[in-house]
Each structure stands twice: as C-alpha cells, then as structure tokens.
Design an enzyme around this catalytic site. Structure first.
Site, mmCIF file in Angstrom:
data_model
loop_
_atom_site.group_PDB
_atom_site.id
_atom_site.type_symbol
_atom_site.label_atom_id
_atom_site.label_comp_id
_atom_site.label_asym_id
_atom_site.label_seq_id
_atom_site.Cartn_x
_atom_site.Cartn_y
_atom_site.Cartn_z
ATOM 1 N N SER A 1 0.716 -1.258 0.068
ATOM 2 C CA SER A 1 -0.245 -0.119 -0.028
ATOM 3 C C SER A 1 0.876 1.354 -0.034
ATOM 4 O O SER A 1 1.851 1.400 0.791
ATOM 5 C CB SER A 1 -0.914 0.064 1.419
ATOM 6 O OG SER A 1 -1.206 1.255 1.588
ATOM 7 N N LYS A 2 0.308 2.207 -0.846
ATOM 8 C CA LYS A 2 1.375 3.353 -0.753
ATOM 9 C C LYS A 2 1.459 4.047 0.387
ATOM 10 O O LYS A 2 2.144 5.059 0.852
ATOM 11 C CB LYS A 2 0.535 4.423 -1.980
ATOM 12 C CG LYS A 2 -0.636 5.273 -1.340
ATOM 13 C CD LYS A 2 -0.658 6.187 -2.425
ATOM 14 C CE LYS A 2 -1.997 7.335 -2.124
ATOM 15 N NZ LYS A 2 -2.024 8.113 -2.990
ATOM 16 N N ARG A 3 0.595 3.778 1.563
ATOM 17 C CA ARG A 3 0.663 4.259 2.805
ATOM 18 C C ARG A 3 1.719 3.807 3.636
ATOM 19 O O ARG A 3 2.407 4.522 4.588
ATOM 20 C CB ARG A 3 -0.722 3.930 3.766
ATOM 21 C CG ARG A 3 -1.972 3.926 3.061
ATOM 22 C CD ARG A 3 -3.108 4.547 3.651
ATOM 23 N NE ARG A 3 -4.045 4.873 2.725
ATOM 24 C CZ ARG A 3 -4.058 5.809 1.679
ATOM 25 N NH1 ARG A 3 -3.176 6.707 1.618
ATOM 26 N NH2 ARG A 3 -5.006 5.762 0.867
#
Ligand code: GLU
Length: 498
Positions: free
Chosen positions: A252-254
């Site tokens: 996830s880009k988080r």
C-alpha cells in the site's frame, strides 16, 4: 479459442506497481497463446479519475517496455477503450436488466444507508443494504421519480443458494448469495459502477481470460451473475496472488513505495524490475530466477502461477537489478546508462540554477547535490528532531506532509511550501526553526543545501514521498492506533481552517 486479455486500470492515482504486475502477466499470457493484450481505462469514477493519471499509466508501462495491442491511445477494433466514452452502452444494458426485472431502482438516501449499515453491524450481517426498495410497484417508482427523488439501479441478487466459481488459479470457491449485497450497477449520476461496466466491456471486447489481482475475487460472484442475467458466457478467471509488503500486509502506498515512477527515478533497470515482478507470481522450472520476458513468454505455464501472496521485497529487487547491471550492461556502456538515468542535460539544466551561486569549486557540486543521486539517506535523530522537536511530533509532521501531498494537485514547489506551513500550524511546530530543518533533513539528509522547494520538484513526487515514509520509519513508525488518532486531528484541523 482466440485469447484476448486485458488490464483495466482506473486512472485514480500514481501508476501502481500492481498495474505493472498485472500488465506483465496479461502480456505474457497473450504472447504465449498468440493472443491480444488490451488496455481499457476504467474511468467511470468521475470524482477520482484524472487525465494525467491516465497518461502516467501509459508512460509507466512504456518505461517497463510493456506493449499493448489495443487501447485508448492506439485504438483497435473494439473501441472506444475508455469507459467514459462508452456510457451510452452501459445505460442500454442497464435498461435491459430493468426491463427484464433483473435489476431495480433504489431510492435509499445517504441517511437510510448509514442507518442500514449500523443495523447490519449490530446484527453481524454480511451485507449492509436491506433490499427495502427491491419490490416497489411500478406506480410507486414512477411517483418517486416524479417527486424528484434520485435513485441508483441495483442488481437483484438471489436470496438463497450459492455461487460457485472455478478459478484457473485458485480452484473452486463457493459464495452463499445471502452474503452478497444487491450490487449498485448505475449510480445516481447515471454513470455505471465498476461491476456493470467491467462485465459489459469484457463481453463486448471478447475478453477470453480475466487475469487480475486477488482483491477482485470477492466481486466475481456479482460478475458471474451479470453474465448469467445477460445470457453471456463468462470468461475464464485467473486471480493472481496479491503483492504484499514485508509486513505481510497488502502493498500500500501508505506504507511502501508503490509508484512505478519511484523505481524508475531510483535508478532501477526496467528489465530487472519486470523480472522481479514475474517472480512475485510465478516460479520457473528449476527455480531459475533471472530470465527475460521473452523467455517466460515462451515457456509460460499457468500452472506455475502461485496461489498465495507474494512478498515484494526490495532487497530481492536490488539483487536482481545488480545481476542485470553486471551481466547485461557492459562496462563501456555503464556511464551512458547512468547519464541517461539522471546525469543528462535536461536534468542538469534544471539543476544548475540551484547550484550556480552556491558552490565555490566544482568539487562542491556533489557535496551540495548528493541527495538527488542517492537512494539511501542516513537519517539520525539530530537530523529529524531539530531544536527539541519530539520524534512523535516529527512523525506527525512528516505524515501530515504525505497527506497534504495527496490532497493538493500542485504538490511540487508551492504545494510543498503550503504543506509545510499547514502542517506546522496544525501540530504547533515552529515553521522556521523546526519544520524547515525537519524537511531538509528528510529530503536531503542535511540541514542546508539548495533551496528546499525547488529541490523537491527535482527529486520528484515519488522519491519525496518515499523519503517522508523512510523518515517516519527511522523515527520508529506510527502504529495503527496512532495513525487513526492522527488522521482525526488532521481532518478536524482541515475542517477548522476551511
Ligand atoms: N478497474 C479495476 C482496477 O482498477 C479493474 C479490475 C479488473 O481487472 O477487473 O484494477
């Protein structure tokens, strides 16, 4: 059978490594069976889709040297290949389902839906919508429309029985219909949802195999039902293992660098990147790990696709990249390739104005600008916690910068500056004495250098983002709980200023 496969990315963010991963397996499949590989842009989410994201998908796939046979940019016999240009088609098919009593108009308001979700959560039901508009009389529907009430169109999902799906990778899965919501097919803005548009297009574009990420498996019963309602034969489904981060959670880009551009900008070779991506879902005979796309296209066997999640381990990618550097780039070509990467005239011309008045000797050029050409910054507490800034506040500030960058369209020079000011105000951080040094530290690994805002523009959004993430990680990372609380503070502060 003619093999026709596709990727169907939604242009709603930076080009994701998952898109390259799926594109690659679709391409391999198409080439192996002498079929066609298609790109279809699924841009029916009007609020989140943007033309520049679409361009970025093409640019990123071109960097990967993934070539498609039909698509919005090159056309083909089954176009248009962009869903926003096909809305009349979906409306026609939606009307057909309404006419045949296989779908219905639902007038539930946002409040009603919220209430239903609450009830469902309390009673432990799997589906949130209680089907209250499923059996309205025609007269009542007309009256509501005449009274100006808006509606969505929902699919009549069977109330009993089960859906059996034979997936070519995962085998047989059984889904009780009672767990499946009456899926919205057409939104109140008269745009289709992903489910309707995707099925209609896969059928009209004669897609033979749907090869996509595992996260779509749970949508597949609705798709199979739609094929059935239309009287169409569904394609063969192959749900590929998910890409996982090192923590075992979905990439996830988080938490991870997920933009394809990050890998390009960090100086990876696209051949190595693709080789690495194939390893995520596939194993070659004899556990060979280094091979070309041509080779896997030739030898491909769908049975060798794994069924469980694959860990996207950047250390492994580094190792593969090094093998390519050593074996595929002769010494006398190396400098040329490094030049092409970042030591090229176009880049240097942008950099020189930042350097011109700031060096006394050429020898200081690298001292000043090293951060633009390195991937690993040596962080320290002194760097990231200037003037007694606590590590907790520093992490909050860095995370705030990430959110700000996600929210603003112009994330570069101005966006970064306004972000710094906003974040400092939200968390009570001294802008000049703490915020600016923190950002210098995170971006450059030092407290002084070329002008900060121009430098981040040159670094590029993806490397900036990764440096913010890495700095947070260095400081210990934000737990899920801390992140939730922080998000609340951030949202509340955004409401207060607006
Ligand atoms: N639009 C979906 C996506 O963003 C497509 C999923 C599919 O391949 O069906 O990935």
């Amino acid at each position: 059978m003619d093999v026709r496969v596709r990727i169907a990315p939604s242009p709603t963010g930076d080009p994701h490594v998952g898109t390259a991963y799926m594109a690659l397996f679709n391409l391999i499949f198409a080439r192996h069976y002498n079929g066609q590989f298609i790109i279809r842009i699924e841009d029916t989410d009007q609020t989140r889709s943007r033309p520049e994201y679409e361009e970025n998908i093409y640019e990123a796939l071109k960097w990967c040297k993934i070539q498609w046979d039909e698509g919005p940019d090159i056309g083909g016999p089954y176009g248009p290949y962009k869903q926003s240009e096909r809305t009349d088609i979906y409306r026609k098919y939606c009307q057909q389902l309404l006419d045949e009593g296989k779908a219905y108009k639902c007038f539930a308001t946002a409040e009603e839906l919220a209430e239903m979700r609450e009830v469902a959560a309390k009673t432990g039901k799997r589906q949130g919508y209680d089907r209250r508009y499923r059996n309205l009389s025609e007269k009542e529907v007309e009256e509501r429309i005449a009274a100006g009430q808006t509606y969505v169109v929902r699919l009549k999902v069977p109330l009993t029985g089960e859906c059996v799906i034979e997936d070519a990778i995962r085998g047989r899965s059984v889904f009780p219909w009672a767990d499946v919501d009456d899926q919205v097919l057409m939104k109140s803005d008269n745009f289709p949802t992903y489910h309707l548009a995707n099925v209609v297009d896969d059928h009209l574009m004669k897609i033979s195999h749907v090869i996509r990420g595992d996260e779509w498996m749970s949508s597949t019963p609705k798709h199979v039902l739609l094929y059935d309602c239309f009287g169409w034969t569904p394609p063969t489904f192959l749900h590929m293992p998910l890409l996982l981060g090192k923590d075992g959670r979905k990439l996830s880009k988080r938490r991870n660098p997920t933009s394809i551009f990050y890998y390009r900008d960090a100086g990876y070779l696209s051949e190595a990147f693709l080789n690495f991506l194939t390893l995520m879902g596939y194993s070659m005979p004899g556990d060979t790990e280094i091979y070309s796309v041509e080779q896997i296209c030739k030898e491909f066997d769908p049975k060798r696709i794994g069924a469980s999640g694959a860990v996207f381990d950047v250390l492994k990618l580094d190792w593969i990249n090094q093998q390519y550097l050593i074996n595929n780039i002769p010494q006398d070509q190396l400098w040329k390739r490094i030049q092409e990467w970042s030591f090229n005239d176009a880049f240097m011309q942008k950099l020189m104005p930042l350097v011109h008045t700031r060096i006394k000797t050429f020898g200081e050029f690298m001292e000043l600008c090293d951060f633009l050409f390195i991937n690993h910054i040596k962080y320290s507490n002194e760097l990231l916690c200037p003037k007694d800034l606590s590590s907790e506040l520093a992490m909050n500030a860095l995370q705030g910068m990430i959110w700000h960058m996600d929210e603003v369209e112009n994330w570069g020079r101005d966006g970064f500056e306004s972000g710094g000011k906003r974040v400092a105000a939200v968390f009570g951080i001294h802008f000049k004495k703490q915020m600016i040094p923190l950002l210098f530290g995170s971006m450059m690994g030092k407290h002084h250098g070329p002008p900060l805002y121009d430098s981040v523009t040159l670094l590029g959004k993806d490397r900036v983002r990764v440096r913010l993430l890495n700095s947070i990680e260095f400081l210990g990372g934000l737990s899920n709980k801390a992140m939730d609380a922080l998000k609340k503070t951030w949202k509340q502060a955004s409401v207060d200023v607006s």
